[in-house]
Design an enzyme around this catalytic site. Structure first.
Site, PDB file in Angstrom:
ATOM      1  N   HIS A 130       0.834  -1.202   0.000  1.00 38.16           N
ATOM      2  CA  HIS A 130       0.000   0.000   0.000  1.00 38.16           C
ATOM      3  C   HIS A 130       0.869   1.254   0.000  1.00 38.16           C
ATOM      4  CE1 HIS A 130      -3.533   2.484   1.388  1.00 38.16           C
ATOM      5  NE2 HIS A 130      -2.543   3.202   1.891  1.00 38.16           N
ATOM      6  N   GLU A 131       1.844   1.300   0.907  1.00 42.52           N
ATOM      7  CA  GLU A 131       2.714   2.479   0.992  1.00 42.52           C
ATOM      8  C   GLU A 131       3.605   2.592  -0.245  1.00 42.52           C
ATOM      9  OE1 GLU A 131       2.181   4.689   3.157  1.00 42.52           O
ATOM     10  OE2 GLU A 131       0.749   3.451   4.254  1.00 42.52           O
ATOM     11  N   HIS A 187       1.705   4.278  -2.963  1.00 44.11           N
ATOM     12  CA  HIS A 187       1.688   5.735  -2.799  1.00 44.11           C
ATOM     13  C   HIS A 187       2.943   6.358  -3.418  1.00 44.11           C
ATOM     14  CE1 HIS A 187      -1.940   6.497  -0.628  1.00 44.11           C
ATOM     15  NE2 HIS A 187      -1.594   5.809   0.448  1.00 44.11           N
ATOM     16  N   GLU A 241      -6.524   6.540  -1.063  1.00 42.04           N
ATOM     17  CA  GLU A 241      -6.396   5.321  -0.262  1.00 42.04           C
ATOM     18  C   GLU A 241      -6.998   4.127  -0.976  1.00 42.04           C
ATOM     19  OE1 GLU A 241      -4.454   5.340   2.354  1.00 42.04           O
ATOM     20  OE2 GLU A 241      -4.203   7.477   1.924  1.00 42.04           O
TER      21      GLU A 241
END
Length: 330
Positions: free
Chosen positions: A170-171, A174, A252
């Protein structure tokens, strides 16, 4: 995560919208500068020679002041961005209490993150650990040399390797999507509005609205002009908060989808979300840092002001669009 468009089209739409919103933050600089010019003119009761005292005279005088206050505000913004460009990671890490870890100190995290980076041909971001019992993680950086992912000790202890890899994915998404760079710029710029609003509240700027020499010849229209200036400063601050909200909330979902694309394991991400829900508040992190986090439980007085979608909504999207399954209650 809209199936009619696909992940990469949705990422592209987010990029275009983000650039428009960041440009809007720079535009708010002029609103802020004009509000300051109105207050300064009203406090000094100083009008150009020959101008007839009144509200419109203050509006015109402040507009002329904008010709030098406007460029000055942009210069201050770029100087602050320059400082943040070189020192933001150090400042955030000092606030949260995070420190870099070498491979020998955290081999488990390196084993989980490295394959994800190799699969996308990405340089390995730095890994940091924050000594905090909260369950959270965040990414920082404005260029490939600065990119870093920070995880808390609480998160490291609570998640299984599959769940941790999903959070790292997830990070990493980003970072891949330039979300981190965009959010860092937005937070830095919006911080200027918050600083000016706070400074005006704590100093004589606002107290000067109803003080001073009201008998002066140029005082006619000064108080309405100053009230308008204070309103414009407050409006710039509120809109900057709204832009940061618009930037962070939709991203998100895309980052969750990117994590599933990297790990091919939506169930692990759902399980991680369930464990993290309501346990992610970093004790020493300001609101700007919390907006960068995997989860931000600080919703204020209404969920409409939350920078992240509810955990339940993120899980529902993973079930509907990524084929994820919610584990049975323990």
């Amino acid at each position: 995560m809209l199936p009619a468009f696909g992940l990469y089209t949705h990422i592209r739409q987010n990029e275009v919208r983000s650039r428009i919103l960041v440009a809007g933050l720079f535009g708010l600089n002029l609103v802020l500068a004009y509000g300051i010019a109105l207050i300064l003119r009203g406090m000094s009761a100083n009008l150009p020679a020959g101008a007839r005292p009144g509200f419109s005279a203050y509006l015109h005088a402040a507009f002329h002041d904008l010709l030098w206050i406007g460029p000055l505000s942009f210069a201050v913004t770029f100087v602050w961005l320059f400082v943040a460009y070189h020192a933001h990671r150090t400042m955030i890490s000092a606030t949260v209490g995070a420190h870099p870890v070498a491979r020998e100190e955290a081999p488990d995290l390196y084993r989980l993150l490295e394959p994800l980076c190799i699969s996308r041909g990405m340089a390995m971001p730095a890994l940091l650990i924050a000594d905090d019992p909260a369950l959270n993680a965040y990414a920082t950086g404005l260029n490939p040399e600065q990119y870093a992912i920070t995880v808390t000790t609480g998160l490291r202890d609570a998640l299984t390797p599959r769940e941790m890899q999903a959070v790292l994915g997830h990070e990493l998404t980003h970072i891949r999507n330039d979300d981190v760079r965009t959010m860092m710029i937005a937070i830095v710029i919006a911080g200027i509005f918050a600083f000016v609003a706070e400074a005006g509240y704590r100093t004589d700027m606002l107290r000067g609205l109803f003080s001073g020499n009201r008998d002066g010849k140029n005082r006619t229209g000064a108080v309405p002009a100053m009230l308008l200036g204070a309103l414009l400063i407050a409006l710039a601050w509120i809109l900057s908060k709204a832009i940061r909200f618009a930037l962070s909330r939709s991203r998100e979902y895309v980052a969750d989808a990117g994590a599933v694309e990297l790990t091919k394991d939506p169930d692990a991400l759902i399980s991680a979300l369930i464990k993290i829900s309501g346990r992610g508040d970093l004790a020493h992190a300001p609101s700007g840092v919390m907006e960068l986090c995997f989860d931000n439980p600080r919703v204020g007085f209404t969920d409409l002001l939350a920078t992240h979608p509810p955990i339940e909504a993120r899980i529902d999207a993973l079930v509907r669009y990524a084929g994820g399954r919610v584990p049975p209650p323990a």
